[in-house]
Design a protein around this motif. Structure first.
Motif, PDB file in Angstrom:
ATOM      1  N   GLU A 174       0.827  -1.212   0.000  1.00 52.36           N
ATOM      2  CA  GLU A 174       0.000   0.000   0.000  1.00 52.36           C
ATOM      3  C   GLU A 174       0.860   1.260   0.000  1.00 52.36           C
ATOM      4  N   TYR A 175       1.959   1.217   0.738  1.00 52.56           N
ATOM      5  CA  TYR A 175       2.846   2.377   0.785  1.00 52.56           C
ATOM      6  C   TYR A 175       3.445   2.662  -0.599  1.00 52.56           C
ATOM      7  N   ILE A 176       3.904   1.625  -1.265  1.00 52.57           N
ATOM      8  CA  ILE A 176       4.464   1.794  -2.616  1.00 52.57           C
ATOM      9  C   ILE A 176       3.411   2.373  -3.546  1.00 52.57           C
ATOM     10  N   TYR A 177       2.165   1.920  -3.397  1.00 52.97           N
ATOM     11  CA  TYR A 177       1.090   2.425  -4.251  1.00 52.97           C
ATOM     12  C   TYR A 177       0.854   3.917  -4.004  1.00 52.97           C
ATOM     13  N   THR A 178       0.915   4.353  -2.751  1.00 55.56           N
ATOM     14  CA  THR A 178       0.731   5.780  -2.477  1.00 55.56           C
ATOM     15  C   THR A 178       1.825   6.602  -3.142  1.00 55.56           C
ATOM     16  N   LYS A 179       3.036   6.060  -3.208  1.00 58.73           N
ATOM     17  CA  LYS A 179       4.124   6.761  -3.906  1.00 58.73           C
ATOM     18  C   LYS A 179       3.852   6.845  -5.401  1.00 58.73           C
ATOM     19  N   GLN A 180       3.314   5.761  -5.964  1.00 66.34           N
ATOM     20  CA  GLN A 180       3.019   5.751  -7.395  1.00 66.34           C
ATOM     21  C   GLN A 180       1.948   6.784  -7.742  1.00 66.34           C
ATOM     22  N   VAL A 181       0.935   6.884  -6.889  1.00 69.57           N
ATOM     23  CA  VAL A 181      -0.104   7.892  -7.126  1.00 69.57           C
ATOM     24  C   VAL A 181       0.486   9.292  -6.990  1.00 69.57           C
ATOM     25  N   GLY A 182       1.294   9.506  -5.958  1.00 73.37           N
ATOM     26  CA  GLY A 182       1.931  10.796  -5.773  1.00 73.37           C
ATOM     27  C   GLY A 182       2.796  11.181  -6.965  1.00 73.37           C
ATOM     28  N   TYR A 183       3.472  10.193  -7.528  1.00 72.55           N
ATOM     29  CA  TYR A 183       4.314  10.425  -8.710  1.00 72.55           C
ATOM     30  C   TYR A 183       3.465  10.904  -9.890  1.00 72.55           C
ATOM     31  N   GLU A 184       2.343  10.248 -10.122  1.00 77.35           N
ATOM     32  CA  GLU A 184       1.466  10.638 -11.230  1.00 77.35           C
ATOM     33  C   GLU A 184       0.865  12.028 -10.992  1.00 77.35           C
ATOM     34  N   LEU A 185       0.557  12.338  -9.758  1.00 80.24           N
ATOM     35  CA  LEU A 185       0.046  13.672  -9.438  1.00 80.24           C
ATOM     36  C   LEU A 185       1.122  14.728  -9.684  1.00 80.24           C
ATOM     37  N   GLY A 186       2.345  14.417  -9.264  1.00 75.65           N
ATOM     38  CA  GLY A 186       3.445  15.354  -9.433  1.00 75.65           C
ATOM     39  C   GLY A 186       3.774  15.623 -10.885  1.00 75.65           C
ATOM     40  N   LEU A 187       3.679  14.602 -11.728  1.00 71.44           N
ATOM     41  CA  LEU A 187       3.931  14.794 -13.153  1.00 71.44           C
ATOM     42  C   LEU A 187       2.947  15.778 -13.766  1.00 71.44           C
ATOM     43  N   ARG A 188       1.775  15.877 -13.172  1.00 68.40           N
ATOM     44  CA  ARG A 188       0.732  16.771 -13.688  1.00 68.40           C
ATOM     45  C   ARG A 188       0.713  18.115 -12.966  1.00 68.40           C
ATOM     46  N   GLY A 189       1.774  18.400 -12.235  1.00 67.16           N
ATOM     47  CA  GLY A 189       1.919  19.706 -11.606  1.00 67.16           C
ATOM     48  C   GLY A 189       1.097  19.927 -10.366  1.00 67.16           C
ATOM     49  N   LEU A 190       0.656  18.846  -9.723  1.00 66.01           N
ATOM     50  CA  LEU A 190      -0.179  18.966  -8.532  1.00 66.01           C
ATOM     51  C   LEU A 190       0.677  18.877  -7.272  1.00 66.01           C
ATOM     52  N   ASP A 191       0.378  19.729  -6.297  1.00 68.50           N
ATOM     53  CA  ASP A 191       1.056  19.708  -5.006  1.00 68.50           C
ATOM     54  C   ASP A 191       0.282  18.814  -4.039  1.00 68.50           C
ATOM     55  N   ILE A 192       0.933  18.469  -2.923  1.00 66.69           N
ATOM     56  CA  ILE A 192       0.384  17.479  -2.001  1.00 66.69           C
ATOM     57  C   ILE A 192       0.220  18.059  -0.602  1.00 66.69           C
ATOM     58  N   CYS A 193      -0.905  17.748   0.015  1.00 63.17           N
ATOM     59  CA  CYS A 193      -1.157  18.081   1.420  1.00 63.17           C
ATOM     60  C   CYS A 193      -1.608  16.817   2.136  1.00 63.17           C
ATOM     61  N   THR A 194      -0.983  16.502   3.264  1.00 60.82           N
ATOM     62  CA  THR A 194      -1.377  15.322   4.041  1.00 60.82           C
ATOM     63  C   THR A 194      -1.386  15.683   5.526  1.00 60.82           C
ATOM     64  N   GLY A 195      -1.638  14.674   6.350  1.00 59.53           N
ATOM     65  CA  GLY A 195      -1.581  14.866   7.797  1.00 59.53           C
ATOM     66  C   GLY A 195      -0.178  14.949   8.328  1.00 59.53           C
ATOM     67  N   MET A 205       3.834  12.278  -0.957  1.00 60.29           N
ATOM     68  CA  MET A 205       4.828  13.353  -1.022  1.00 60.29           C
ATOM     69  C   MET A 205       6.130  12.858  -1.642  1.00 60.29           C
ATOM     70  N   LYS A 206       6.520  11.651  -1.273  1.00 63.43           N
ATOM     71  CA  LYS A 206       7.768  11.100  -1.786  1.00 63.43           C
ATOM     72  C   LYS A 206       7.683  10.865  -3.290  1.00 63.43           C
ATOM     73  N   GLY A 207       6.554  10.326  -3.745  1.00 63.30           N
ATOM     74  CA  GLY A 207       6.375  10.109  -5.179  1.00 63.30           C
ATOM     75  C   GLY A 207       6.310  11.417  -5.943  1.00 63.30           C
ATOM     76  N   ALA A 208       5.572  12.383  -5.401  1.00 66.11           N
ATOM     77  CA  ALA A 208       5.442  13.682  -6.065  1.00 66.11           C
ATOM     78  C   ALA A 208       6.780  14.406  -6.112  1.00 66.11           C
ATOM     79  N   ASN A 209       7.604  14.225  -5.086  1.00 71.48           N
ATOM     80  CA  ASN A 209       8.906  14.885  -5.036  1.00 71.48           C
ATOM     81  C   ASN A 209       9.781  14.471  -6.221  1.00 71.48           C
ATOM     82  N   ILE A 210       9.750  13.196  -6.566  1.00 71.52           N
ATOM     83  CA  ILE A 210      10.521  12.710  -7.716  1.00 71.52           C
ATOM     84  C   ILE A 210       9.956  13.290  -9.008  1.00 71.52           C
ATOM     85  N   ALA A 211       8.633  13.276  -9.142  1.00 71.55           N
ATOM     86  CA  ALA A 211       7.993  13.795 -10.351  1.00 71.55           C
ATOM     87  C   ALA A 211       8.231  15.294 -10.506  1.00 71.55           C
TER      88      ALA A 211
END
Length: 464
Positions: A174-195, A205-211
């Motif tokens: 599940e953790y790896i999947y959250t990174k994959q989603v974050g990566y796809e969001l980051g590629l599309r220029g989206l920022d991330i907010c979490t708890g 955040m980690k996935g988006a950071n790479i993207a």
């Protein structure tokens, strides 16, 4: 560098550091009154500052017991001093993990300054003589706005902020999947907010950071929104670059809804269920019927049964109408990002048409019952009205409180103390609803979604 005394339950003393830090960029203008309040032990403000500061100084910790860091660093202290040309923070016996070659890690220092900033604002603006109306819905929303503006979270830019909810205790898959989603969001220029904690709060955040690095985005935002009762159990993850500490869970939840342009829910436990019920309770109100707000539940293939059970619970408790406000997407990170991007585009169009701001969702109607702090005591938990026949948003409000109480019993010091003194909370309600709730909570326990480490002892009893 000094060494803390040995603490029972730990194998060896942990290295500590004494340090003197001079903040800048906003914190250098704290008044003498603000500093005095942060040092005031009689109001409990200094103890609150100490606990929150210790949490950020142990950023990256995998414990979810709020008492663990305090047991490891019993002699830690923080003092804020006002000086004629600025201010100074003195740290005594601080966790060595926050330092490199005697210097505090820059990101950790920024989080520490955020703690001081937010607690200073709270002490003055939300104190007894702060002049703010915290008894009305508009007054509470104004306070949330003030906290976010003071933390420099509100930016007049195009809508692009995706709030990601999910558990701190999730499987590796599940953790790896959250990174994959974050990566796809980051590629599309989206920022991330979490708890701001570990698990499903760190992965996106980690996935988006790479993207974002691939797309050469220079100033991506990784916003962490927390509150004092949670931060001690869920230290911020190291990717957070904007931290804001809200006074309580209700203002934290409102902050998510006010600043987010869409929300993605990953697998989680009772805290995630609380967040889902809070949002659906708001979106199911007639006042918010035409409000575009993309909400997607998603996880890997192995998480499909989890979301099926969540979906059944929501249909049983809130009715079929609840399903119109969310979509479930399994094992398709790119599709999640595409749907979220399209949903945020509609949010942008709606904000323009309604002349609403891009950075703060004034249009969403949040009633007072969703804003007033709920203090989970045994009496309050037993008095929750969990029966059929109520309006969906009203039932959602009490269900949210039930899950909030379990969160408190699991990870918040005050809640854990109540359980130690009087035993588990009792939750009463409609038999069919209680059966479904009990099954959901049992599944959380069996899937180890309640605690990261150790065997989980339920802090509740479900009674039909």
């Amino acid at each position: 560098m000094s060494t803390a005394p040995h603490t029972p339950g730990f194998h060896a003393p942990l290295p500590t550091v004494n340090a003197r830090i001079y903040p800048s960029g906003g914190l250098d203008v704290l008044s003498r009154d603000e500093v005095a309040r942060l040092r005031d032990a009689s109001t409990g403000m200094h103890d609150l500052l100490r606990r929150c500061a210790l949490a950020v100084l142990t950023t990256g910790s995998m414990s979810d017991d709020p008492r663990a860091a305090q047991a490891q660093y019993p002699d830690f202290d923080i003092q804020v001093h006002q000086q004629d040309r600025g201010m100074r923070i003195d740290l005594s016996n601080a966790p060595g993990m926050a330092f490199v070659d005697g210097e505090i890690i820059r990101g950790v220092a920024e989080l520490l300054f955020a703690v001081v900033r937010d607690l200073a604002f709270r002490a003055i603006e939300l104190g007894e003589d702060g002049g703010r109306d915290l008894e009305s819905s508009d007054g509470i929303t104004d306070a949330v706005f003030g906290l976010l503006r003071n933390a420099r979270i509100l930016e007049p830019a195009d809508p692009n902020l995706v709030v990601c909810w999910g558990g701190h205790s999730i499987s590796r898959e599940e953790y790896i999947y959250t990174k994959q989603v974050g990566y796809e969001l980051g590629l599309r220029g989206l920022d991330i907010c979490t708890g701001c904690g570990p698990g499903a709060m760190k992965g996106p955040m980690k996935g988006a950071n790479i993207a974002h690095a691939k797309q050469r985005r220079r100033y991506p935002r990784y916003i962490g929104v927390t509150e004092p009762g949670i931060i001690a159990a869920e230290s911020p993850n190291p990717i957070v670059n904007h931290l804001v500490i809200m006074p309580d869970i209700e203002k934290r939840l409102e902050a998510f809804v006010r600043i987010g342009h869409g929300i993605i829910v990953f697998p989680g436990g009772v805290g995630t269920a609380e967040e889902i019920l809070y949002l659906l309770g708001i979106l199911l109100r007639e006042e918010n019927a035409g409000l575009p707000f993309p909400l997607i539940f998603t996880g890997p293939t192995a998480s499909a049964p989890y979301f099926e059970q969540i979906d059944r619970f929501l249909r049983l408790t809130l009715g079929e109408i609840a399903t119109s406000r969310y979509e479930i997407i399994i094992a398709d990170p790119a599709e999640v990002a595409k749907k979220m991007t399209a949903g945020i585009r509609k949010v942008r169009e709606h904000r323009i048409a309604q002349k609403d701001s891009f950075f703060f969702n004034w249009s969403v109607d949040i009633p007072l019952e969703f804003q007033q702090p709920f203090r989970p005591t045994h009496e309050a938990m037993a008095a929750l009205d969990l029966h059929k026949g109520r309006k969906p948003h009203e039932l959602a409000a009490d269900l949210r409180r039930a899950f909030s109480g379990i969160v408190a019993g699991n990870v918040k010091e005050e809640g854990m103390r109540h359980i130690d003194e009087r035993g588990p909370f009792e939750i009463h309600g409609d038999p069919e609803m209680m059966q479904s709730l009990d099954a959901l909570l049992r599944a959380f326990v069996e899937q180890r979604r309640m605690k990261i480490q150790g065997d989980y002892q339920p802090c509740y009893r479900v009674i039909a």
